[in-house]
Design a protein around this motif. Sequence first.
Motif, PDB file in Angstrom:
ATOM      1  N   GLY A   1     -30.892 -36.062  27.412  1.00 28.18           N
ATOM      2  CA  GLY A   1     -29.713 -35.606  28.137  1.00 28.18           C
ATOM      3  C   GLY A   1     -28.781 -36.746  28.468  1.00 28.18           C
ATOM      4  N   GLU A   2     -27.678 -36.406  29.058  1.00 26.70           N
ATOM      5  CA  GLU A   2     -26.662 -37.404  29.405  1.00 26.70           C
ATOM      6  C   GLU A   2     -27.167 -38.339  30.494  1.00 26.70           C
ATOM      7  OE1 GLU A   2     -22.657 -38.072  28.613  1.00 26.70           O
ATOM      8  OE2 GLU A   2     -24.265 -39.525  29.000  1.00 26.70           O
ATOM      9  N   ASN A   3     -26.780 -39.606  30.362  1.00 20.53           N
ATOM     10  CA  ASN A   3     -27.097 -40.605  31.374  1.00 20.53           C
ATOM     11  C   ASN A   3     -25.828 -41.404  31.643  1.00 20.53           C
ATOM     12  OD1 ASN A   3     -28.809 -42.206  33.070  1.00 20.53           O
ATOM     13  ND2 ASN A   3     -28.659 -43.813  31.533  1.00 20.53           N
ATOM     14  N   VAL A   4     -25.459 -41.521  32.887  1.00 21.16           N
ATOM     15  CA  VAL A   4     -24.237 -42.241  33.249  1.00 21.16           C
ATOM     16  C   VAL A   4     -24.601 -43.423  34.132  1.00 21.16           C
ATOM     17  CG1 VAL A   4     -22.021 -42.077  34.428  1.00 21.16           C
ATOM     18  CG2 VAL A   4     -22.873 -40.126  33.113  1.00 21.16           C
ATOM     19  N   GLU A   5     -24.162 -44.601  33.736  1.00 23.27           N
ATOM     20  CA  GLU A   5     -24.392 -45.796  34.534  1.00 23.27           C
ATOM     21  C   GLU A   5     -23.067 -46.300  35.093  1.00 23.27           C
ATOM     22  OE1 GLU A   5     -28.422 -47.411  32.344  1.00 23.27           O
ATOM     23  OE2 GLU A   5     -26.734 -48.764  32.646  1.00 23.27           O
ATOM     24  N   GLN A   6     -23.106 -46.733  36.338  1.00 23.05           N
ATOM     25  CA  GLN A   6     -21.879 -47.126  37.029  1.00 23.05           C
ATOM     26  C   GLN A   6     -22.068 -48.490  37.665  1.00 23.05           C
ATOM     27  OE1 GLN A   6     -20.440 -44.049  39.662  1.00 23.05           O
ATOM     28  NE2 GLN A   6     -18.961 -45.386  40.662  1.00 23.05           N
ATOM     29  N   HIS A   7     -21.041 -49.325  37.524  1.00 26.19           N
ATOM     30  CA  HIS A   7     -21.078 -50.670  38.090  1.00 26.19           C
ATOM     31  C   HIS A   7     -19.697 -51.071  38.607  1.00 26.19           C
ATOM     32  CE1 HIS A   7     -25.037 -51.403  36.370  1.00 26.19           C
ATOM     33  NE2 HIS A   7     -24.604 -50.778  35.292  1.00 26.19           N
ATOM     34  N   PRO A   8     -19.611 -51.878  39.679  1.00 25.38           N
ATOM     35  CA  PRO A   8     -20.745 -52.356  40.475  1.00 25.38           C
ATOM     36  C   PRO A   8     -21.181 -51.315  41.499  1.00 25.38           C
ATOM     37  CG  PRO A   8     -18.710 -53.213  41.371  1.00 25.38           C
ATOM     38  CD  PRO A   8     -18.327 -52.390  40.176  1.00 25.38           C
ATOM     39  N   SER A   9     -22.247 -51.550  42.189  1.00 25.51           N
ATOM     40  CA  SER A   9     -22.696 -50.614  43.225  1.00 25.51           C
ATOM     41  C   SER A   9     -21.882 -50.812  44.507  1.00 25.51           C
ATOM     42  CB  SER A   9     -24.190 -50.786  43.504  1.00 25.51           C
ATOM     43  OG  SER A   9     -24.473 -52.124  43.863  1.00 25.51           O
ATOM     44  N   THR A  10     -21.436 -52.027  44.764  1.00 33.06           N
ATOM     45  CA  THR A  10     -20.540 -52.278  45.889  1.00 33.06           C
ATOM     46  C   THR A  10     -19.443 -53.223  45.427  1.00 33.06           C
ATOM     47  OG1 THR A  10     -21.861 -54.131  46.702  1.00 33.06           O
ATOM     48  CG2 THR A  10     -22.347 -51.964  47.616  1.00 33.06           C
ATOM     49  N   LEU A  11     -18.277 -53.042  46.024  1.00 33.14           N
ATOM     50  CA  LEU A  11     -17.109 -53.847  45.637  1.00 33.14           C
ATOM     51  C   LEU A  11     -16.251 -54.078  46.869  1.00 33.14           C
ATOM     52  CD1 LEU A  11     -15.341 -55.111  43.410  1.00 33.14           C
ATOM     53  CD2 LEU A  11     -14.398 -52.834  42.972  1.00 33.14           C
ATOM     54  N   SER A  12     -16.015 -55.329  47.183  1.00 30.39           N
ATOM     55  CA  SER A  12     -15.142 -55.673  48.304  1.00 30.39           C
ATOM     56  C   SER A  12     -13.915 -56.374  47.758  1.00 30.39           C
ATOM     57  CB  SER A  12     -15.870 -56.600  49.281  1.00 30.39           C
ATOM     58  OG  SER A  12     -16.853 -55.908  49.985  1.00 30.39           O
ATOM     59  N   VAL A  13     -12.740 -55.907  48.166  1.00 31.30           N
ATOM     60  CA  VAL A  13     -11.491 -56.524  47.728  1.00 31.30           C
ATOM     61  C   VAL A  13     -10.584 -56.700  48.923  1.00 31.30           C
ATOM     62  CG1 VAL A  13     -11.638 -55.524  45.395  1.00 31.30           C
ATOM     63  CG2 VAL A  13     -10.369 -54.319  47.184  1.00 31.30           C
ATOM     64  N   ASP A  27     -24.174 -39.726  25.942  1.00 28.97           N
ATOM     65  CA  ASP A  27     -24.004 -38.598  25.029  1.00 28.97           C
ATOM     66  C   ASP A  27     -22.608 -38.626  24.408  1.00 28.97           C
ATOM     67  OD1 ASP A  27     -23.853 -36.177  23.701  1.00 28.97           O
ATOM     68  OD2 ASP A  27     -24.730 -35.021  25.328  1.00 28.97           O
ATOM     69  N   SER A  28     -22.529 -38.917  23.143  1.00 29.75           N
ATOM     70  CA  SER A  28     -21.224 -39.037  22.481  1.00 29.75           C
ATOM     71  C   SER A  28     -20.467 -37.710  22.427  1.00 29.75           C
ATOM     72  CB  SER A  28     -21.402 -39.594  21.065  1.00 29.75           C
ATOM     73  OG  SER A  28     -22.279 -38.765  20.321  1.00 29.75           O
ATOM     74  N   ALA A  29     -21.157 -36.599  22.708  1.00 28.05           N
ATOM     75  CA  ALA A  29     -20.491 -35.292  22.705  1.00 28.05           C
ATOM     76  C   ALA A  29     -19.835 -34.971  24.046  1.00 28.05           C
ATOM     77  CB  ALA A  29     -21.500 -34.201  22.356  1.00 28.05           C
ATOM     78  N   SER A  30     -20.043 -35.795  25.060  1.00 30.00           N
ATOM     79  CA  SER A  30     -19.371 -35.568  26.343  1.00 30.00           C
ATOM     80  C   SER A  30     -17.873 -35.641  26.134  1.00 30.00           C
ATOM     81  CB  SER A  30     -19.811 -36.608  27.365  1.00 30.00           C
ATOM     82  OG  SER A  30     -21.144 -36.382  27.749  1.00 30.00           O
ATOM     83  N   ASN A  31     -17.139 -34.740  26.761  1.00 24.41           N
ATOM     84  CA  ASN A  31     -15.712 -34.637  26.454  1.00 24.41           C
ATOM     85  C   ASN A  31     -14.804 -34.626  27.667  1.00 24.41           C
ATOM     86  OD1 ASN A  31     -16.389 -32.165  27.431  1.00 24.41           O
ATOM     87  ND2 ASN A  31     -15.867 -31.001  25.590  1.00 24.41           N
ATOM     88  N   ASN A  67     -12.896 -45.504  26.391  1.00 21.31           N
ATOM     89  CA  ASN A  67     -13.191 -46.053  25.073  1.00 21.31           C
ATOM     90  C   ASN A  67     -14.335 -45.231  24.497  1.00 21.31           C
ATOM     91  OD1 ASN A  67     -14.314 -47.548  22.905  1.00 21.31           O
ATOM     92  ND2 ASN A  67     -13.508 -49.448  23.731  1.00 21.31           N
ATOM     93  N   LYS A  68     -13.989 -44.274  23.641  1.00 17.31           N
ATOM     94  CA  LYS A  68     -15.011 -43.362  23.097  1.00 17.31           C
ATOM     95  C   LYS A  68     -15.986 -44.073  22.179  1.00 17.31           C
ATOM     96  CE  LYS A  68     -13.483 -39.664  21.213  1.00 17.31           C
ATOM     97  NZ  LYS A  68     -12.568 -38.736  20.515  1.00 17.31           N
ATOM     98  N   THR A  69     -15.498 -45.061  21.463  1.00 16.37           N
ATOM     99  CA  THR A  69     -16.371 -45.780  20.531  1.00 16.37           C
ATOM    100  C   THR A  69     -17.475 -46.501  21.287  1.00 16.37           C
ATOM    101  OG1 THR A  69     -14.496 -46.082  19.061  1.00 16.37           O
ATOM    102  CG2 THR A  69     -16.432 -47.464  18.656  1.00 16.37           C
TER     103      THR A  69
END
Lengths: 109, 113
Positions: A1-13, A27-31, A67-69
């Motif tokens: 199944g689909e797996n989504v990774e996100q970074h960073p976990s915290t961001l201070s600006v 999953d390359s079929a996600s649209n 960036n789909k590629t």
Amino acid sequence: GENVEQHPSTLSVQEGDSAVIKCTYSDSASNYFPWYKQELGKRPQLIIDIRSNVGEKKDQRIAVTLNKTAKHFSLHITETQPEDSAVYFCAAFRNKLVFGAGTILRVKS
Amino acid sequence: ETGVTQTPRHLVMGMTNKKSLKCEQHLGHNAMYWYKQSAKKPLELMFVYSLEERVENNSVPSRFSPECPNSSHLFLHLHTLQPEDSALYLCASSQERSPGEAFFGQGTRLTVV
């Protein structure tokens, strides 16, 4: 199944600076790729989204690139303000919405 | 108001209790979701219903039992929960097959004592 990774976990600006949050999906079929903002004690709300046939979308101070590629997409917030402080979630959709782990954004004034 | 309503907003239950969470949407959507939000896993997908049929059960323990009697209503039945099940439970709805915005309810803050 689909797996989504996100970074960073915290961001201070610093107020006025830009913030960038990145996500990758498997999953390359996600649209469909939405971004949600969740303020403390509130429900997640959609702030911007992008579909797989588009490479970039902008709405005032926020923009999303895809960036789909490479199977990654990013959220860009320019001229950050204290009210931008929140948790941001990316998601990818094929048959269901799968979210990343979230990024806590803190904008220091 | 986003059109997705969850009740109750807060729930405290003992480990031997049985309770149900309710979600209602009047957006004409045909897909509904249960998510668990905790410090460990910020938005963890539990169940997906599409056209009132369960299409996803994300390895959720059997002490959580979903029910979708129609496209507007979604329930999460709870029994013999553990303290680690304490979390915010969020319901969401969207239009399946034509992906668009998913709308979230306000959530139910569950505390298991």
